[in-house]
Design a protein around this motif. Structure first.
Motif, mmCIF file in Angstrom:
data_model
loop_
_atom_site.group_PDB
_atom_site.id
_atom_site.type_symbol
_atom_site.label_atom_id
_atom_site.label_comp_id
_atom_site.label_asym_id
_atom_site.label_seq_id
_atom_site.Cartn_x
_atom_site.Cartn_y
_atom_site.Cartn_z
ATOM 1 N N LEU A 1 -7.659 6.947 4.308
ATOM 2 C CA LEU A 1 -6.617 7.421 4.832
ATOM 3 C C LEU A 1 -5.470 6.388 5.340
ATOM 4 C CD1 LEU A 1 -4.849 10.031 5.581
ATOM 5 C CD2 LEU A 1 -6.031 10.344 7.582
ATOM 6 N N ASP A 2 -6.241 5.388 6.150
ATOM 7 C CA ASP A 2 -5.576 4.228 6.630
ATOM 8 C C ASP A 2 -4.966 3.416 5.475
ATOM 9 O OD1 ASP A 2 -4.640 2.462 8.889
ATOM 10 O OD2 ASP A 2 -6.062 1.147 7.752
ATOM 11 N N TRP A 3 -5.537 3.386 4.354
ATOM 12 C CA TRP A 3 -5.029 2.635 3.094
ATOM 13 C C TRP A 3 -3.968 3.168 2.469
ATOM 14 C CZ3 TRP A 3 -10.802 1.479 1.479
ATOM 15 C CH2 TRP A 3 -11.607 0.201 2.222
ATOM 16 N N VAL B 1 -5.649 -3.618 -2.070
ATOM 17 C CA VAL B 1 -5.414 -2.322 -1.207
ATOM 18 C C VAL B 1 -4.401 -2.723 0.018
ATOM 19 C CG1 VAL B 1 -6.384 -0.857 0.483
ATOM 20 C CG2 VAL B 1 -7.254 -0.940 -1.937
ATOM 21 N N HIS B 2 -4.958 -3.868 0.750
ATOM 22 C CA HIS B 2 -4.173 -4.195 1.983
ATOM 23 C C HIS B 2 -2.843 -4.713 1.731
ATOM 24 C CE1 HIS B 2 -7.400 -3.914 4.777
ATOM 25 N NE2 HIS B 2 -8.130 -4.600 3.963
ATOM 26 N N GLU B 3 -2.471 -5.328 0.382
ATOM 27 C CA GLU B 3 -1.373 -5.624 -0.026
ATOM 28 C C GLU B 3 -0.516 -4.567 -0.313
ATOM 29 O OE1 GLU B 3 2.255 -6.423 -2.208
ATOM 30 O OE2 GLU B 3 0.329 -5.280 -3.088
ATOM 31 N N ALA B 4 -0.870 -3.517 -0.786
ATOM 32 C CA ALA B 4 -0.078 -2.205 -1.137
ATOM 33 C C ALA B 4 0.272 -1.454 -0.033
ATOM 34 C CB ALA B 4 -1.120 -1.385 -1.970
ATOM 35 N N ARG B 5 -0.833 -1.476 1.186
ATOM 36 C CA ARG B 5 -0.625 -0.744 2.265
ATOM 37 C C ARG B 5 0.454 -1.625 3.231
ATOM 38 N NH1 ARG B 5 -2.180 -1.708 7.542
ATOM 39 N NH2 ARG B 5 -2.686 0.000 8.999
ATOM 40 N N SER B 6 0.604 -2.960 3.233
ATOM 41 C CA SER B 6 1.389 -3.553 3.819
ATOM 42 C C SER B 6 2.808 -3.310 3.474
ATOM 43 C CB SER B 6 1.430 -5.120 3.936
ATOM 44 O OG SER B 6 1.306 -5.589 2.756
ATOM 45 N N ARG B 7 3.202 -3.180 2.261
ATOM 46 C CA ARG B 7 4.609 -2.883 1.745
ATOM 47 C C ARG B 7 4.782 -1.281 1.664
ATOM 48 N NH1 ARG B 7 4.164 -2.258 -4.067
ATOM 49 N NH2 ARG B 7 2.007 -3.052 -4.968
ATOM 50 N N GLY B 8 3.888 -0.599 2.232
ATOM 51 C CA GLY B 8 4.272 0.821 2.126
ATOM 52 C C GLY B 8 4.021 1.607 0.987
ATOM 53 N N ALA B 9 3.218 0.816 0.044
ATOM 54 C CA ALA B 9 2.985 1.546 -1.410
ATOM 55 C C ALA B 9 1.637 2.060 -1.557
ATOM 56 C CB ALA B 9 3.338 0.538 -2.291
ATOM 57 N N GLY B 10 0.934 2.560 -0.311
ATOM 58 C CA GLY B 10 -0.450 3.025 -0.536
ATOM 59 C C GLY B 10 -0.635 4.179 -1.352
ATOM 60 N N LEU B 11 0.602 5.146 -1.598
ATOM 61 C CA LEU B 11 0.250 6.296 -2.580
ATOM 62 C C LEU B 11 0.776 5.916 -4.056
ATOM 63 C CD1 LEU B 11 1.517 9.223 -0.341
ATOM 64 C CD2 LEU B 11 -0.563 8.918 -1.232
ATOM 65 N N ASN B 12 1.395 4.687 -4.112
ATOM 66 C CA ASN B 12 1.801 4.109 -5.450
ATOM 67 C C ASN B 12 1.671 2.785 -5.552
ATOM 68 O OD1 ASN B 12 3.056 4.322 -7.965
ATOM 69 N ND2 ASN B 12 4.993 4.220 -7.224
ATOM 70 N N PRO B 13 0.415 2.231 -5.466
ATOM 71 C CA PRO B 13 -0.141 0.913 -5.259
ATOM 72 C C PRO B 13 0.619 0.020 -6.424
ATOM 73 C CG PRO B 13 -1.962 2.114 -5.702
ATOM 74 C CD PRO B 13 -0.846 3.302 -5.485
ATOM 75 N N GLY B 14 0.899 0.782 -7.518
ATOM 76 C CA GLY B 14 1.255 -0.168 -8.920
ATOM 77 C C GLY B 14 2.785 -0.423 -8.981
ATOM 78 N N ALA B 15 3.566 0.219 -7.804
ATOM 79 C CA ALA B 15 5.074 0.031 -7.894
ATOM 80 C C ALA B 15 5.360 -1.443 -7.542
ATOM 81 C CB ALA B 15 5.543 1.105 -6.840
ATOM 82 N N PRO B 16 6.349 -1.928 -8.295
ATOM 83 C CA PRO B 16 6.673 -3.246 -8.032
ATOM 84 C C PRO B 16 7.303 -3.491 -6.479
ATOM 85 C CG PRO B 16 8.406 -2.194 -9.290
ATOM 86 C CD PRO B 16 6.970 -1.304 -9.262
ATOM 87 N N THR B 17 7.226 -4.610 -6.119
ATOM 88 C CA THR B 17 7.961 -4.974 -4.697
ATOM 89 C C THR B 17 9.137 -5.171 -4.627
ATOM 90 O OG1 THR B 17 5.664 -6.476 -4.310
ATOM 91 C CG2 THR B 17 7.781 -6.624 -2.750
ATOM 92 N N ALA B 18 9.800 -4.347 -3.912
ATOM 93 C CA ALA B 18 11.449 -4.305 -3.776
ATOM 94 C C ALA B 18 11.817 -5.709 -3.641
ATOM 95 C CB ALA B 18 11.808 -3.309 -2.588
ATOM 96 N N PRO B 19 13.048 -6.045 -4.089
ATOM 97 C CA PRO B 19 13.609 -7.459 -3.682
ATOM 98 C C PRO B 19 14.001 -7.485 -2.537
ATOM 99 C CG PRO B 19 15.012 -5.861 -5.276
ATOM 100 C CD PRO B 19 13.786 -5.228 -4.939
#
Length: 271
Positions: free
Chosen positions: A187-189, A253-271
């Motif tokens: 849940l946290d991730w 997982v930690h990288e996706a969580r840090s950018r708020g993409a936990g539910l969509n971890p494959g999403a590209p990082t916003a510019p």
């Protein structure tokens, strides 16, 4: 097979296809041993044993996980070393057991561990390493993918939470995580944990991980009596050993969580 000083043994699913072109003298010191009934996801060259004048060295070249165990002739008694791609280890005098995790294919198409025994009677200096033909060479069959969990799936997250102590080096963790702790970790991730708030769903996921990690013949839920809590520690360790989940997965997982993409971890990082 008996090796002497200056000899090198290549071991794997199809090591002949990786032999380099060498002169006749060098060829006499280079031997390939194809493992019988080996699983298709085992690398063509999974390991290299080099016999020198003072040491015998094992270089692990395959992506398949393995464990090296020496018996009681070893200095200080028995030891066990987990091997991964790129690692090298000196073999102890006496009997050394090399366990290739999920390395043997059974007649029914399932996988069990493959045991190799290396008995060292004398040890001396290592020769220069031999450059092997790349895994993608067309002369040999391509190495298949090992059985794995789908990344970002529910079972993958449960395996990651269960194996986290081994992935982070905290393998002196006093007990395996409970169902509630696994649910809270996922849940946290992600910000959402499917239906893992129900303990039975966590148990079901752990059973799926165990069957894939150990194979149906060695599944601790079918060969060991007791509750899930009694075997999940072994399942977590095994999931890390056979690389169903890795430190790279945990970092992702930690990288996706840090950018708020936990539910969509494959999403590209916003510019």
């Amino acid at each position: 097979m008996v090796l002497g000083t200056g000899d090198t043994l290549l071991v794997g699913r199809s090591p002949d296809s990786a032999l380099p072109e060498v002169d006749a003298d060098t060829q006499l010191q280079l031997t390939a041993l194809a493992l019988p009934r080996v699983a298709p996801h085992v690398s063509r060259v999974v390991g290299e044993v080099q016999v020198g004048e003072e040491v015998v060295r094992l270089r692990w070249r395959g992506s398949t996980g393995a464990q090296l165990s020496s018996l009681f002739d070893a200095p200080g008694g028995a030891r066990r070393v987990a091997l991964s791609e790129g690692m090298a280890a000196l073999l102890d005098e006496g009997e050394n057991h090399l366990l290739v995790l999920r390395g043997r294919q059974t007649p029914t198409g399932t996988f069990t561990d493959l045991v190799l025994v290396v008995d060292v009677e004398e040890v001396r200096d290592e020769p220069a390493p031999i450059a092997l033909v790349a895994e993608g060479d067309p002369d040999g069959a391509a190495t298949a993918d090992a059985p794995h969990l789908e990344r970002w799936s529910r079972e993958w997250y449960v395996a990651l939470a269960l194996a986290e102590p081994w992935l982070t080096g905290a393998d002196d963790y006093p007990r395996p995580p409970s169902n509630r702790e696994i649910y809270e970790r996922v849940l946290d991730w992600r910000g959402h944990a499917w239906n893992l708030e129900r303990a039975q769903r966590v148990d079901d996921a752990i059973r799926s991980v165990a069957r894939l990690a150990f194979g149906p013949d060695d599944d601790p839920f079918t060969v060991t009596e007791g509750r899930v809590q009694n075997v999940r520690f072994a399942v977590g360790r095994r999931a890390a050993e056979v690389r169903l989940v890795t430190t790279a997965d945990l970092e992702a997982v930690h990288e996706a969580r840090s950018r708020g993409a936990g539910l969509n971890p494959g999403a590209p990082t916003a510019p």
